[in-house]
Design a protein around this motif. Structure first.
Motif, PDB file in Angstrom:
ATOM      1  N   ASN A   1       0.937  -1.237   0.050  1.00  0.00           N
ATOM      2  CA  ASN A   1       0.076   0.143   0.046  1.00  0.00           C
ATOM      3  C   ASN A   1       0.851   1.303   0.082  1.00  0.00           C
ATOM      4  N   ASP A   2       2.090   0.985  -0.048  1.00  0.00           N
ATOM      5  CA  ASP A   2       2.982   2.273  -0.040  1.00  0.00           C
ATOM      6  C   ASP A   2       2.777   3.183  -1.394  1.00  0.00           C
ATOM      7  N   ARG A   3       2.728   4.312  -1.052  1.00  0.00           N
ATOM      8  CA  ARG A   3       2.217   5.270  -2.573  1.00  0.00           C
ATOM      9  C   ARG A   3       3.109   4.860  -3.406  1.00  0.00           C
ATOM     10  N   SER A   4       4.158   4.707  -3.369  1.00  0.00           N
ATOM     11  CA  SER A   4       5.226   4.525  -4.440  1.00  0.00           C
ATOM     12  C   SER A   4       5.030   3.064  -5.363  1.00  0.00           C
ATOM     13  N   VAL A   5       4.048   2.527  -4.753  1.00  0.00           N
ATOM     14  CA  VAL A   5       4.020   1.004  -5.392  1.00  0.00           C
ATOM     15  C   VAL A   5       2.781   1.018  -6.346  1.00  0.00           C
ATOM     16  N   ASP A   6       3.022   0.470  -7.612  1.00  0.00           N
ATOM     17  CA  ASP A   6       2.111   0.487  -8.661  1.00  0.00           C
ATOM     18  C   ASP A   6       1.161  -0.470  -8.518  1.00  0.00           C
ATOM     19  N   PRO A   7      -0.272  -0.432  -8.230  1.00  0.00           N
ATOM     20  CA  PRO A   7      -1.001  -1.505  -8.297  1.00  0.00           C
ATOM     21  C   PRO A   7      -1.051  -2.601  -9.217  1.00  0.00           C
ATOM     22  N   VAL A   8      -0.946  -2.044 -10.342  1.00  0.00           N
ATOM     23  CA  VAL A   8      -0.999  -2.805 -11.669  1.00  0.00           C
ATOM     24  C   VAL A   8       0.313  -3.760 -11.544  1.00  0.00           C
ATOM     25  N   GLU A   9       1.330  -3.467 -11.200  1.00  0.00           N
ATOM     26  CA  GLU A   9       2.630  -4.138 -11.091  1.00  0.00           C
ATOM     27  C   GLU A   9       2.273  -5.387 -10.082  1.00  0.00           C
ATOM     28  N   ILE A  10       1.767  -4.854  -9.025  1.00  0.00           N
ATOM     29  CA  ILE A  10       1.487  -5.651  -7.635  1.00  0.00           C
ATOM     30  C   ILE A  10       0.292  -6.792  -8.296  1.00  0.00           C
ATOM     31  N   ARG A  11      -0.428  -6.278  -9.085  1.00  0.00           N
ATOM     32  CA  ARG A  11      -1.405  -7.254  -9.504  1.00  0.00           C
ATOM     33  C   ARG A  11      -1.043  -8.266 -10.630  1.00  0.00           C
ATOM     34  N   ARG A  12       0.056  -7.906 -11.314  1.00  0.00           N
ATOM     35  CA  ARG A  12       0.815  -8.864 -12.083  1.00  0.00           C
ATOM     36  C   ARG A  12       1.704  -9.750 -11.338  1.00  0.00           C
ATOM     37  N   GLN A  13       2.179  -9.395 -10.209  1.00  0.00           N
ATOM     38  CA  GLN A  13       2.965 -10.428  -9.382  1.00  0.00           C
ATOM     39  C   GLN A  13       1.998 -11.306  -8.633  1.00  0.00           C
ATOM     40  N   VAL A  14       1.044 -10.800  -8.209  1.00  0.00           N
ATOM     41  CA  VAL A  14       0.163 -11.345  -7.224  1.00  0.00           C
ATOM     42  C   VAL A  14      -1.112 -11.399  -8.238  1.00  0.00           C
ATOM     43  N   GLY A  15      -1.347 -12.661  -8.784  1.00  0.00           N
ATOM     44  CA  GLY A  15      -2.364 -13.134  -9.529  1.00  0.00           C
ATOM     45  C   GLY A  15      -3.433 -13.388  -8.891  1.00  0.00           C
ATOM     46  N   MET A  16      -4.886 -13.528  -9.422  1.00  0.00           N
ATOM     47  CA  MET A  16      -6.039 -14.008  -8.798  1.00  0.00           C
ATOM     48  C   MET A  16      -7.075 -14.773  -9.687  1.00  0.00           C
ATOM     49  N   VAL A  17      -7.325 -15.774  -9.120  1.00  0.00           N
ATOM     50  CA  VAL A  17      -8.451 -16.616  -9.729  1.00  0.00           C
ATOM     51  C   VAL A  17      -9.613 -16.530  -8.813  1.00  0.00           C
ATOM     52  N   PHE A  18     -10.822 -16.376  -9.467  1.00  0.00           N
ATOM     53  CA  PHE A  18     -12.098 -16.081  -8.705  1.00  0.00           C
ATOM     54  C   PHE A  18     -13.055 -17.368  -8.770  1.00  0.00           C
ATOM     55  N   GLN A  19     -14.041 -17.169  -7.979  1.00  0.00           N
ATOM     56  CA  GLN A  19     -14.935 -18.488  -7.593  1.00  0.00           C
ATOM     57  C   GLN A  19     -15.621 -18.981  -8.966  1.00  0.00           C
ATOM     58  N   LYS A  20     -16.058 -17.719  -9.708  1.00  0.00           N
ATOM     59  CA  LYS A  20     -16.774 -18.237 -11.055  1.00  0.00           C
ATOM     60  C   LYS A  20     -15.742 -17.914 -11.951  1.00  0.00           C
ATOM     61  N   PRO A  21     -15.541 -19.058 -12.737  1.00  0.00           N
ATOM     62  CA  PRO A  21     -14.499 -18.672 -14.128  1.00  0.00           C
ATOM     63  C   PRO A  21     -15.051 -17.594 -14.825  1.00  0.00           C
ATOM     64  N   ASN A  22     -14.115 -16.334 -15.135  1.00  0.00           N
ATOM     65  CA  ASN A  22     -14.565 -15.527 -15.905  1.00  0.00           C
ATOM     66  C   ASN A  22     -13.601 -15.037 -17.115  1.00  0.00           C
ATOM     67  N   PRO A  23     -13.633 -16.246 -18.165  1.00  0.00           N
ATOM     68  CA  PRO A  23     -12.862 -15.876 -19.199  1.00  0.00           C
ATOM     69  C   PRO A  23     -13.562 -14.732 -19.839  1.00  0.00           C
ATOM     70  N   PHE A  24     -12.397 -13.983 -20.685  1.00  0.00           N
ATOM     71  CA  PHE A  24     -12.883 -12.875 -21.580  1.00  0.00           C
ATOM     72  C   PHE A  24     -13.685 -13.420 -22.793  1.00  0.00           C
ATOM     73  N   PRO A  25     -14.709 -12.746 -23.332  1.00  0.00           N
ATOM     74  CA  PRO A  25     -15.382 -13.253 -24.576  1.00  0.00           C
ATOM     75  C   PRO A  25     -14.371 -13.292 -25.782  1.00  0.00           C
ATOM     76  N   LYS A  26     -13.378 -13.964 -25.800  1.00  0.00           N
ATOM     77  CA  LYS A  26     -12.418 -13.876 -27.036  1.00  0.00           C
ATOM     78  C   LYS A  26     -11.992 -15.215 -26.853  1.00  0.00           C
ATOM     79  N   SER A  27     -10.934 -15.496 -27.879  1.00  0.00           N
ATOM     80  CA  SER A  27     -10.493 -16.868 -28.045  1.00  0.00           C
ATOM     81  C   SER A  27      -9.602 -17.194 -26.880  1.00  0.00           C
ATOM     82  N   ILE A  28      -9.536 -18.587 -26.830  1.00  0.00           N
ATOM     83  CA  ILE A  28      -8.784 -19.220 -25.890  1.00  0.00           C
ATOM     84  C   ILE A  28      -7.258 -18.344 -25.888  1.00  0.00           C
ATOM     85  N   TYR A  29      -6.718 -18.486 -27.191  1.00  0.00           N
ATOM     86  CA  TYR A  29      -5.487 -17.914 -27.376  1.00  0.00           C
ATOM     87  C   TYR A  29      -5.322 -16.122 -26.669  1.00  0.00           C
ATOM     88  N   ASP A  30      -6.352 -15.542 -27.114  1.00  0.00           N
ATOM     89  CA  ASP A  30      -6.403 -14.144 -26.749  1.00  0.00           C
ATOM     90  C   ASP A  30      -6.522 -14.028 -25.284  1.00  0.00           C
TER      91      ASP A  30
END
Lengths: 238, 274
Positions: B94-123
């Protein structure tokens, strides 16, 4: 209705059944030794026949425990209770076999004259049965303090067994005609010594039940993470 | 220490050797509010690297809220407030200098309901690397991620198919592949199997054990058998007297499920709660 009332009843049934088998086993050891000291062949035959009931009850309890594990997926204290029930019932079944073994020796001795008056063997039986009774009391109360005391009594029975052994060897040396009868009494003594060992095992299971610690005889209490004033000479690592 | 500062896109490949098996995630006196509602109170815990930590506890005890603290997902909800420290590899996320996007890249998340994007498997899998302007071979990272998620063999001949056309279990593994594609160090899983059948659940659990070889997993689950099956350590949360979620105890999973220290844990895991 309390949560999991049906499961509670199943757990109670396991404990009750273990205690019932335990009381049958206590009785059968006394009777086997009595058949030997009184030369009562009828009683000996009865002990041999009665062992079947112990075996059947142990098998039924085992099946019941497996069924409860499969259906209820027990955790924590419940899991420890069921595992303990399985193990203690198995120990009791073995103790029943030792009693049956003594009764068979009694039959085998038939009407041969006694080698000597039985003194130490009935004492061993008394101490072993007492250990068994207290280990079952400890189980009933889930009291690891009582279980610890049982553990310590095993030495007495081991010493008596050693004493009986030496005495019987003397008889054998005196007269080779004594060898068969002396050997049979050694087996009796050995069986009683094993009864005490099994009672000790039950005490260990009770310690597991109440503390989650798996302890074996010969370890000091500090070895298994328990402190005890009564085990200062137990060879602890500290 | 890993650099999480804004603008730093350095990959963590070089840092792999520095992993020491110590704590990767930790909180100190963490409390969290939704407006005036105190959701979790004074939670201090350390979670070891490359282990699976399970968070169990009754509904409403703040397990998911706690999980979302580690990648700052909660701050997307208006009116929330946090006190105490949330550490990822020694850095306060939560430090001001920390980029939340970078944190979310390094700390990934998987949710209860599978939520693939409406895109191809590859994409779906390529999405994260593209956003992060990944410079290497996209085909390679898609294949590697799908393999790590144990989905490659089932989809390799039809990568253009929509992610939504897969079965529930496959969709969840696709979401895991998507999370893995940006090479996170931690995977947060919030009830990842609750919408799946037992066979699909088993596949996810097997996969978790494989992934543990090179990343750390924190899983929130209502399924205690699942926690017992997959995790190395288990943390038990419950509702405290003030109505906020509190951490009761955390220990080796084997210990929690055979000899828990706290009566509240015993009552919960043996089904006598309340």
């Amino acid at each position: 209705m309390p949560p999991r009332a049906g499961f509670e009843e199943q757990l109670k049934h396991i404990q009750d059944e273990v205690l019932l088998i335990g009381s049958l086993v206590e009785k059968t050891i006394h009777r086997s030794v009595q058949s030997l000291s009184d030369r009562n062949l009828e009683l000996a035959q009865q002990v041999i026949a009665d062992d079947d009931e112990i075996d059947v009850r142990q098998h039924e309890l085992e099946e019941f425990c497996i069924d409860v594990i499969a259906r209820q997926q027990p955790m924590a204290g419940d899991l420890r209770m069921i595992v303990t029930g399985l193990q203690v019932a198995s120990e009791l079944e073995r103790i029943g076999d030792y009693a049956e073994g003594i009764a068979k020796i009694s039959v085998r001795m038939g009407d041969q004259p006694p080698l000597k008056p039985l003194i130490d063997i009935p004492r061993m039986a008394d101490i072993s049965v007492n250990m068994l009774r207290r280990s079952l009391t400890a189980l009933n109360a889930r009291d690891d303090e009582i279980a610890r005391e049982v553990w310590q009594d095993d030495d007495q029975v081991d010493q008596l067994n050693e004493q009986v052994f030496r005495e019987l060897v003397t008889y054998m040396l005196q007269d080779p005609r004594n060898i068969e009868r002396a050997t049979l009494l050694m087996w009796v003594s050995h069986n009683l010594e094993r009864v005490a060992d099994r009672a000790t095992n039950i005490a260990e299971r009770v310690i597991y039940l109440s503390t989650g610690l798996i302890a074996t005889e010969g370890q000091s209490w500090s070895d298994v993470g328990l402190d005890s004033d009564t085990d200062k000479n137990g060879g602890g690592s500290e | 220490m890993i650099n999480l500062r804004v603008g730093d896109q350095a990959k963590d490949v070089a840092n792999v050797d520095q992993r020491d098996g110590g704590a990767i995630l930790a909180t100190t006196h963490l409390s969290f509010w939704y407006a005036k509602f105190l959701a979790i109170e004074d939670v201090s815990i350390e979670m070891p690297d490359r282990k699976i930590t399970a968070i169990i506890g009754p509904s409403g005890c703040g397990k998911s809220t706690f999980l979302r603290c580690f990648n700052r997902m909660n701050e997307l909800i208006p009116g929330t407030r946090i006190e105490g420290d949330v550490m990822f590899r020694g850095t306060n996320v939560n430090d001001r200098s920390v980029d939340p996007v970078e944190i979310r890249r390094q700390v990934g998340m998987v949710f209860q309901k599978p939520n693939p994007f409406p895109k191809s498997i590859y994409d779906n899998v390529a999405y994260g690397p593209r956003v992060n302007r990944y410079q290497g071979s996209m085909d390679e990272i898609v294949e590697t991620s799908l393999r790590r998620a144990a989905l490659w063999d089932e989809v390799k001949d039809d990568l253009k198919k929509s992610g939504l056309a897969l079965s529930g279990g496959q969709q969840q593994r696709l979401c895991i592949a998507r999370a893995l594609a940006v090479q996170p160090e931690v995977l947060l899983m919030d009830e990842p199997c609750s919408a799946l059948d037992p066979i699909a659940t088993t596949r996810i659990e097997d996969l978790m054990r494989e992934l543990r070889e090179d990343l750390s997993i924190v899983i929130v689950t209502h399924n205690m058998q699942q926690a017992a099956r997959v995790s190395d350590r288990t943390a038990f949360f419950t509702l405290g007297e003030a109505g906020a979620g509190v951490l009761v105890e955390h220990d080796e999973t084997q210990r929690i499920f055979t000899t828990p220290s706290d009566d509240r844990t015993e009552a919960y895991i043996t089904g006598r709660f309340g």
